[in-house]
Structures are given as structure tokens and as C-alpha cells.
Design a protein around this motif. Structure first.
Motif, PDB file in Angstrom:
ATOM      1  N   ARG A 184       0.831  -1.216   0.000  1.00 53.15           N
ATOM      2  CA  ARG A 184       0.000   0.000   0.000  1.00 53.15           C
ATOM      3  C   ARG A 184       0.859   1.256   0.000  1.00 53.15           C
ATOM      4  O   ARG A 184       0.555   2.235  -0.705  1.00 53.15           O
ATOM      5  CB  ARG A 184      -0.919  -0.007   1.228  1.00 53.15           C
ATOM      6  CG  ARG A 184      -1.872   1.186   1.280  1.00 53.15           C
ATOM      7  CD  ARG A 184      -2.639   1.227   2.590  1.00 53.15           C
ATOM      8  NE  ARG A 184      -1.745   1.437   3.727  1.00 53.15           N
ATOM      9  CZ  ARG A 184      -1.679   0.638   4.781  1.00 53.15           C
ATOM     10  NH1 ARG A 184      -2.426  -0.450   4.847  1.00 53.15           N
ATOM     11  NH2 ARG A 184      -0.834   0.897   5.770  1.00 53.15           N
ATOM     12  N   THR A 185       1.976   1.253   0.759  1.00 53.24           N
ATOM     13  CA  THR A 185       2.820   2.453   0.811  1.00 53.24           C
ATOM     14  C   THR A 185       3.497   2.740  -0.525  1.00 53.24           C
ATOM     15  O   THR A 185       3.977   3.852  -0.742  1.00 53.24           O
ATOM     16  CB  THR A 185       3.919   2.317   1.890  1.00 53.24           C
ATOM     17  OG1 THR A 185       4.856   1.300   1.506  1.00 53.24           O
ATOM     18  CG2 THR A 185       3.307   1.979   3.241  1.00 53.24           C
ATOM     19  N   MET A 186       3.530   1.742  -1.413  1.00 57.22           N
ATOM     20  CA  MET A 186       4.134   1.941  -2.729  1.00 57.22           C
ATOM     21  C   MET A 186       3.180   2.641  -3.702  1.00 57.22           C
ATOM     22  O   MET A 186       3.553   2.866  -4.865  1.00 57.22           O
ATOM     23  CB  MET A 186       4.552   0.598  -3.324  1.00 57.22           C
ATOM     24  CG  MET A 186       5.635  -0.129  -2.560  1.00 57.22           C
ATOM     25  SD  MET A 186       5.977  -1.759  -3.282  1.00 57.22           S
ATOM     26  CE  MET A 186       6.739  -1.279  -4.849  1.00 57.22           C
ATOM     27  N   GLY A 187       1.964   2.955  -3.266  1.00 54.78           N
ATOM     28  CA  GLY A 187       0.985   3.546  -4.172  1.00 54.78           C
ATOM     29  C   GLY A 187       0.233   2.511  -4.972  1.00 54.78           C
ATOM     30  O   GLY A 187      -0.482   2.839  -5.923  1.00 54.78           O
ATOM     31  N   ASN A 200      -2.626  -0.113  -5.815  1.00 56.98           N
ATOM     32  CA  ASN A 200      -4.026  -0.317  -5.470  1.00 56.98           C
ATOM     33  C   ASN A 200      -4.549  -1.691  -5.872  1.00 56.98           C
ATOM     34  O   ASN A 200      -5.690  -2.037  -5.569  1.00 56.98           O
ATOM     35  CB  ASN A 200      -4.914   0.772  -6.072  1.00 56.98           C
ATOM     36  CG  ASN A 200      -4.872   0.824  -7.596  1.00 56.98           C
ATOM     37  OD1 ASN A 200      -4.377  -0.099  -8.245  1.00 56.98           O
ATOM     38  ND2 ASN A 200      -5.386   1.903  -8.173  1.00 56.98           N
ATOM     39  N   LYS A 234       7.529   2.498  -6.954  1.00 57.83           N
ATOM     40  CA  LYS A 234       6.899   3.386  -5.972  1.00 57.83           C
ATOM     41  C   LYS A 234       6.804   4.812  -6.506  1.00 57.83           C
ATOM     42  O   LYS A 234       5.763   5.476  -6.385  1.00 57.83           O
ATOM     43  CB  LYS A 234       7.704   3.350  -4.667  1.00 57.83           C
ATOM     44  CG  LYS A 234       7.080   4.117  -3.514  1.00 57.83           C
ATOM     45  CD  LYS A 234       7.902   3.920  -2.236  1.00 57.83           C
ATOM     46  CE  LYS A 234       7.263   4.660  -1.061  1.00 57.83           C
ATOM     47  NZ  LYS A 234       8.049   4.468   0.190  1.00 57.83           N
ATOM     48  N   GLU A 235       7.869   5.285  -7.117  1.00 61.09           N
ATOM     49  CA  GLU A 235       7.866   6.637  -7.680  1.00 61.09           C
ATOM     50  C   GLU A 235       6.925   6.725  -8.878  1.00 61.09           C
ATOM     51  O   GLU A 235       6.186   7.710  -9.026  1.00 61.09           O
ATOM     52  CB  GLU A 235       9.280   7.024  -8.091  1.00 61.09           C
ATOM     53  CG  GLU A 235       9.407   8.463  -8.578  1.00 61.09           C
ATOM     54  CD  GLU A 235      10.841   8.874  -8.835  1.00 61.09           C
ATOM     55  OE1 GLU A 235      11.050  10.030  -9.248  1.00 61.09           O
ATOM     56  OE2 GLU A 235      11.753   8.053  -8.619  1.00 61.09           O
ATOM     57  N   TYR A 242       4.236   5.125  -9.403  1.00 63.62           N
ATOM     58  CA  TYR A 242       2.851   5.099  -8.949  1.00 63.62           C
ATOM     59  C   TYR A 242       2.473   6.323  -8.110  1.00 63.62           C
ATOM     60  O   TYR A 242       1.358   6.401  -7.595  1.00 63.62           O
ATOM     61  CB  TYR A 242       2.587   3.821  -8.163  1.00 63.62           C
ATOM     62  CG  TYR A 242       2.474   2.582  -9.034  1.00 63.62           C
ATOM     63  CD1 TYR A 242       2.340   2.663 -10.413  1.00 63.62           C
ATOM     64  CD2 TYR A 242       2.486   1.313  -8.470  1.00 63.62           C
ATOM     65  CE1 TYR A 242       2.239   1.536 -11.215  1.00 63.62           C
ATOM     66  CE2 TYR A 242       2.378   0.163  -9.260  1.00 63.62           C
ATOM     67  CZ  TYR A 242       2.255   0.300 -10.635  1.00 63.62           C
ATOM     68  OH  TYR A 242       2.135  -0.832 -11.411  1.00 63.62           O
ATOM     69  N   ALA A 283       3.725   7.506  -5.222  1.00 60.23           N
ATOM     70  CA  ALA A 283       3.851   7.483  -3.769  1.00 60.23           C
ATOM     71  C   ALA A 283       5.010   8.382  -3.334  1.00 60.23           C
ATOM     72  O   ALA A 283       5.923   8.689  -4.111  1.00 60.23           O
ATOM     73  CB  ALA A 283       4.068   6.059  -3.283  1.00 60.23           C
ATOM     74  N   ASP A 284       4.996   8.771  -2.094  1.00 62.47           N
ATOM     75  CA  ASP A 284       6.022   9.668  -1.557  1.00 62.47           C
ATOM     76  C   ASP A 284       7.302   8.879  -1.287  1.00 62.47           C
ATOM     77  O   ASP A 284       7.311   7.934  -0.509  1.00 62.47           O
ATOM     78  CB  ASP A 284       5.513  10.301  -0.265  1.00 62.47           C
ATOM     79  CG  ASP A 284       6.505  11.298   0.324  1.00 62.47           C
ATOM     80  OD1 ASP A 284       7.471  11.677  -0.386  1.00 62.47           O
ATOM     81  OD2 ASP A 284       6.322  11.693   1.496  1.00 62.47           O
ATOM     82  N   THR A 285       8.388   9.268  -1.939  1.00 63.66           N
ATOM     83  CA  THR A 285       9.686   8.614  -1.739  1.00 63.66           C
ATOM     84  C   THR A 285      10.698   9.547  -1.075  1.00 63.66           C
ATOM     85  O   THR A 285      11.867   9.195  -0.956  1.00 63.66           O
ATOM     86  CB  THR A 285      10.261   8.149  -3.089  1.00 63.66           C
ATOM     87  OG1 THR A 285      10.432   9.282  -3.951  1.00 63.66           O
ATOM     88  CG2 THR A 285       9.330   7.137  -3.763  1.00 63.66           C
TER      89      THR A 285
END
Length: 597
Positions: free
Chosen positions: A94-97, A99, A349-350, A352, A354-356
Motif C-alpha cells: 500500500r505504501t508503494m501507491g 491499489n 513506488k515513484e 505510482y 507514492a512519496d519517496t
């Protein structure tokens, strides 16, 4: 006839296979998947919110996936960990963005995964496995024209689980089959292959109709490799709501194929990422040149850019692979082998969104090269070099591993001792089995991140000082294989000074091979270069007349590879008399050398 683009087949050496297709990794995953059985118990119903209504809406070239009426772009990953580990890993997913996750099998064991996914706001593309799934070499063969029992079993099995989970918040859609249109070429050829592909895709449509009858609130798709399967789906599977495709280095070609094919359905990319083993050029040792960690990370971003660039037609992707397997395939594709995060993990992650910003960056390895990689002597030290750095300045620890995939098909990575010279140079000892190996350098930052690079090297027999008295001399054996992989394999092949030929015996314990030096001659060294079929127990014997034999060396715990025997004698005939095989096959020698310094 429509020809699917095939993943490169394995190239045999002796009796062993060489190449990995991504199907190999999927086969390992599929092996852990639930196998459909009519006796499997339905999960006990529990109170839960009503399932989402998922639709493919819009019109030609302007489609959209919606969940309860809201637009939904699939930002996904294929799922590797066990169901038991879902609660451990899905919060990280989930933290990776992410869904959405994709699976390959659905049955009674699936509910805990769906529960954990729903708890983390993630939906599941729930798969159903059909033979021969996974592309060439994976799964058994089915005759989709005549095997009504198999088809009836699946027609009963799949809708049963759809009914069990259709109201679960974790379900996004149903996915029937994986790469079977491609895989059927492993079972059939010519016109029969075409008939089977038509029958398979017609059967997929029959399943789709039954699923829709049970669950009108979730779409149904079917996955195959590249877009070569789409003409079959277009002709035979009109009840699919969308197409699905596994595509790696060719992912950016999908749009042009869709446009030129005149298709009237949107699609998902259900596997994608950096170039696979079947898509890269061979290196100097003749095996696929695995991309670097940096190149793999860029491959994920490139794939996502091409997926999102086909607006109104591409509905998203589940990139490959959120897996923790730590083996040949795991290092090639997994975002976190052994649970350690790589550059590719952060690239997804980036991509998608998400905050990195607060993330620690993995070590970066570049310029890895093995010294004298085309001829590393068995059992001798060899060196390789690499530039290793950590963007955050973390202290690094290193590990060196070896793999024999291109010799014996093993995916295992084996730790080996090494010396770090501190200047980017590492020294290890070469294995004693002939062929192309891979050496891996793994650098960890102590913060859960890792960089991994790999290069190949070819193990050759150690050089022996002196003259090979057996080269080109008459040789005989108790038996030889007249045909088979690389055969005929007569005794003469073991004294022809070539590692491309071999002697191979019949498959029985008591066998021998001998060489006639032409005259009684002194020698002080014998070198046996075994193929995969080696002797666990054998004696080295000498004779002056070819009738009376004297034992000069006995081996009872042979392990193949290369036997360098410091034995001295004075004889005309030298014989290897094997009494116990180390494999189910016979015995096989690339070279039988007799030396005098």
C-alpha cells in the motif's frame, strides 16, 4: 496461420537445459497456488461490506475502469508471497501507491488474501489457472477439442469460487488463464495448433459467460503472452470485458499492435517490467546478458510510461513482481528478493506517485566484470571488479554467490567464500564443474536495501603442464550412445582435445573407457573432465597388454566436475573402470587426458 512471438527456448547442453523463461518463475509460483479440486470446501461466510461494482465504461478508444462509479486506474503488482504472509507485506504494498495485486489461482485458500487486501485498500485481480499455462515448458497438455471432462471440471470449479467471493470488497475482476495460447505450441504444431488455439479461446469465452451469469458486477479478462493471442480472443471470446497481456521489453509496442489490429476492447498489462531473459542479447559467454539494477529500475518506469501513454485504452498494469524468492529468477525480476528492497522497488513506488522523499536509497553497483571471463580455470582463484557506492553513505556489507543455471538448470544461488581487496576487486574460487556460471555480488546497506549485480564466466579445465599422451590416440569403451543429445558419442570423443564433444555410455553402472597410448609410456597426471553424467565410484587402471589390469587410483566419492589425478605409471593402456553412477544416466566424459611433464 498466426504465429505468436515465442520466448526463446532453452538451449540444451548434454542433457541439461539452459535458459530461464519468466515462465520458470511463474511455474514456481504456480506450484504454490491452489490446484482446483471439486472437493475443496467453500469458505465459511463472514459478515463483510457488500462488494464493489466494477465496470468497464465508455466507448471505443475512450474506455475507463470504474469502481462504484469512480474512475480507477490499475496501479498494480503481481503477488508472490504466501497467503499467510499477506498481513506482513500488504501494508508495504500500500505504501508503494499500489491499489491492485494479481494472482494466478483462486480457491478456498484465497479468502485471507482478499481479507488482508481489503483491509489495506487494495483490490485483487483473481486468477484461474488453465493448462498449459505459463508459456513454453510449463503445465501439462490439454486437448481443448476433445477433453470434455477437463473442461466440465473447470466450468464447475471456477464459477463456484466466483460465487464464493463475488461480494468481497477485495475483488476487482476475474482473470481466466495465463499464457495458454502461447503454451499450446509446446503441445501441438501446424493446423492442429491453430484448431487448439481456437478451441481454447472459445472455452475461455464459455467460462466468461458462466462467470458473468454468477457475478455481473466484476469484469472478466484473460491473459496471454504479448498480443499474438488477441486475434484469437477477438474471433472467439466476445464475452471478455477487456484483454490482458504479459509484455516486458515489448510493452511499448502494444499500442501500435492494438491500433493496427482493429480491436474494440481495452486492455490491461498483467505482467511487465524490464527486459526478460528471452529478450536480451547474449553476452560473450553465450548466455543472456542480464540488465543491471539501474537498467531494471529504468525498465519499470519505461513500462509504466507506455501503459499510461495509451489513454482511453490501457486501463493500467500489474507489473512483475512483488516477490521475495531469492534465486535466479528472483534476482532477475523480484522487487525485494529475500525481503530486501532494490532500486526497482523504489522506481515502481515513484512511478505510482507514492512519496519517496524520506526513503533510504539502495546501494548502486556498476561496471561489474569478471577477469578472463571466457576461461576461468576450475578450482582456481578468479577475480571480478565492480564499483559499489551508497547514495546515503551507509556502510555496506557484501556477499558473493554462484549459480549454475546454464549448466544444470538449477535456480539456486550458493554462497561462496571471497576476499574483498577493498579497491572494488573481489576474489573467489571457481567451481570445478565445466560450463558457464554466474557470479553475483550482493551489497546490503543495513537498512533493508540491497544492490545485486551479476556476470557470467566460463569454467574450463585447469591447465596441465606437459604433453597429453592420449590426444588423438585409439580409444574404446564398453558401450556408447549412438544417438541422443549431441550424440553419437563414441570413446574417441573423449580423446579429441575438444570440450564440445563427449563419450557417453549406456545407462548402467559397470562401464569402462580406455585409451591405447601405442607403446608402453610413462605418465604422471590424469585429468578427467566429466559431463553432467559422472561416476561416483571408479578405478583408474593400467595395462601393458590390454588384458591384465593394475589399479593405480580408486575413487569412491566422486562428485563430477573435473578430477585432476596426480598418479604416475608406466603402461600402454589406461582405463577408467566405473562401478557406480552419480546420476540416473550413464557416464559421460568430455575429455580423458593422460599427461607427462
Amino acid at each position: 496461420m498466426i504465429t505468436l512471438r515465442s520466448r526463446r527456448p532453452a538451449r540444451p547442453r548434454g542433457r541439461t537445459t539452459a535458459r530461464l523463461a519468466v515462465a520458470g518463475l511463474l511455474a514456481a509460483t504456480a506450484a504454490a497456488l491452489p490446484v482446483p479440486t471439486a472437493q475443496a470446501a467453500l469458505p465459511v461466510p463472514t459478515a463483510q461490506a457488500a462488494g464493489s461494482v466494477v465496470k468497464v465504461t465508455g466507448s471505443q478508444g475512450a474506455w475507463q475502469l470504474t469502481v462504484d462509479g469512480a474512475p480507477y486506474t490499475v496501479k498494480g503488482l503481481t503477488w508472490g508471497p504466501s497467503v499467510a504472509d499477506a498481513g506482513r507485506y500488504l501494508p508495504d504494498v500500500r505504501t508503494m501507491g499500489v491499489n491492485t495485486i494479481r494472482t494466478w489461482g483462486t480457491d478456498a485458500t484465497t479468502k485471507p488474501l482478499l481479507d488482508s487486501a481489503a483491509e489495506n485498500g487494495i483490490k485483487v485481480i483473481a486468477g484461474f489457472w488453465l493448462q498449459p499455462g505459463g508459456g513454453p515448458g510449463s503445465g501439462g497438455c490439454v486437448n481443448y477439442l476433445t477433453d470434455t471432462a477437463y473442461k466440465n471440471d473447470m466450468l464447475a470449479e471456477f464459477p463456484k469460487w466466483v460465487d464464493a467471493y463475488k461480494d468481497h470488497q477485495g475483488v476487482l475482476m476475474w482473470n481466466v488463464g495465463n499464457e495458454s495460447v502461447l503454451g499450446l505450441q509446446n503441445c501441438y504444431t501446424g493446423d492442429e495448433l491453430e484448431r487448439q488455439r481456437d478451441a481454447y479461446t472459445t472455452f475461455v469465452n464459455e467460462i466468461a459467460r458462466k462467470i458473468h451469469a454468477v457475478d455481473p458486477n466484476h469484469p472478466v479478462t484473460s491473459t496471454d503472452a504479448w498480443t499474438g493471442a488477441w486475434p484469437y480472443y477477438k474471433k472467439n471470446a466476445p464475452d471478455l470485458d477487456l484483454y490482458a497481456v504479459n509484455s516486458y521489453d515489448a510493452v511499448c509496442d502494444i499500442r501500435a499492435t492494438w491500433e493496427s489490429g482493429g480491436y474494440d476492447k481495452p486492455y490491461l498489462v498483467t505482467e511487465g517490467g524490464p527486459a526478460g531473459e528471452w529478450e536480451v542479447p547474449d553476452d560473450a559467454n553465450g548466455v543472456p546478458d542480464e540488465p543491471s539494477d539501474v537498467a531494471k529500475a529504468a525498465g519499470y518506469q519505461r513500462a509504466w510510461d507506455c501503459v499510461t501513454g495509451h489513454r482511453g485504452v490501457s486501463l493500467g498494469a500489474t507489473l512483475f513482481h512483488y516477490g521475495t524468492e531469492y534465486d535466479f529468477g528472483g534476482v532477475w525480476f523480484n522487487l525485494l528478493p529475500a525481503g530486501q528492497k532494490r532500486l526497482s522497488y523504489y522506481a515502481v513506488k515513484e512511478a505510482y506517485g507514492a512519496d519517496t522523499s524520506g526513503d533510504n536509497t539502495p546501494p548502486v553497483i556498476s561496471g561489474m566484470a569478471v577477469d578472463h571471463a571466457s576461461a576461468v580455470e576450475a578450482g582456481k582463484p578468479f577475480t571480478f571488479r565492480a564499483s559499489v557506492s551508497d547514495p546515503d553513505g551507509d556502510a555496506l556489507t557484501h556477499q558473493v554467490l554462484l549459480n549454475s543455471k546454464y549448466i544444470d538448470g538449477s535456480g539456486q544461488l550458493t554462497d561462496t567464500g571471497f576476499t574483498d581487496r577493498g579497491d572494488g576487486t573481489f576474489e573467489a574460487t571457481a567451481p570445478d564443474k565445466l560450463g558457464v556460471w554466474k557470479v553475483y555480488l550482493k551489497s546490503a546497506d543495513g537498512r533493508g536495501n540491497v544492490g545485486i549485480e551479476t556476470q557470467s564466466f566460463t569454467v574450463v579445465p585447469p591447465k596441465v603442464d606437459g604433453v597429453n599422451l592420449a590426444a588423438g590416440k585409439p580409444a574404446g569403451a564398453s558401450s556408447f550412445q549412438p544417438d541422443g543429445a549431441g550424440c553419437p558419442c563414441p570413446a574417441a570423443n573423449a580423446v579429441d582435445s575438444s570440450l564440445d564433444t563427449r563419450w557417453a555410455s549406456e545407462w548402467a553402472d559397470r562401464q569402462w573407457i580406455q585409451v591405447d597410448l601405442g607403446a608402453t609410456t610413462s605418465f604422471d597426471h590424469v585429468q578427467l573432465v566429466w559431463e553432467a553424467a559422472y561416476a561416483k565410484a571408479y578405478t583408474l587402471q593400467t595395462s601393458d597388454n590390454g588384458q591384465d589390469w593394475h589399479t593405480v587410483h580408486t575413487e569412491t566419492a566422486g562428485d563430477g566436475g573435473i578430477d585432476d589425478l596426480r598418479v604416475a605409471g608406466n603402461a600402454r593402456y589406461i582405463r577408467v573402470s566405473a562401478t557406480e553412477r552419480g546420476t540416473p544416466w550413464g557416464y559421460s566424459l568430455y575429455e580423458f587426458g593422460v599427461y607427462r611433464s
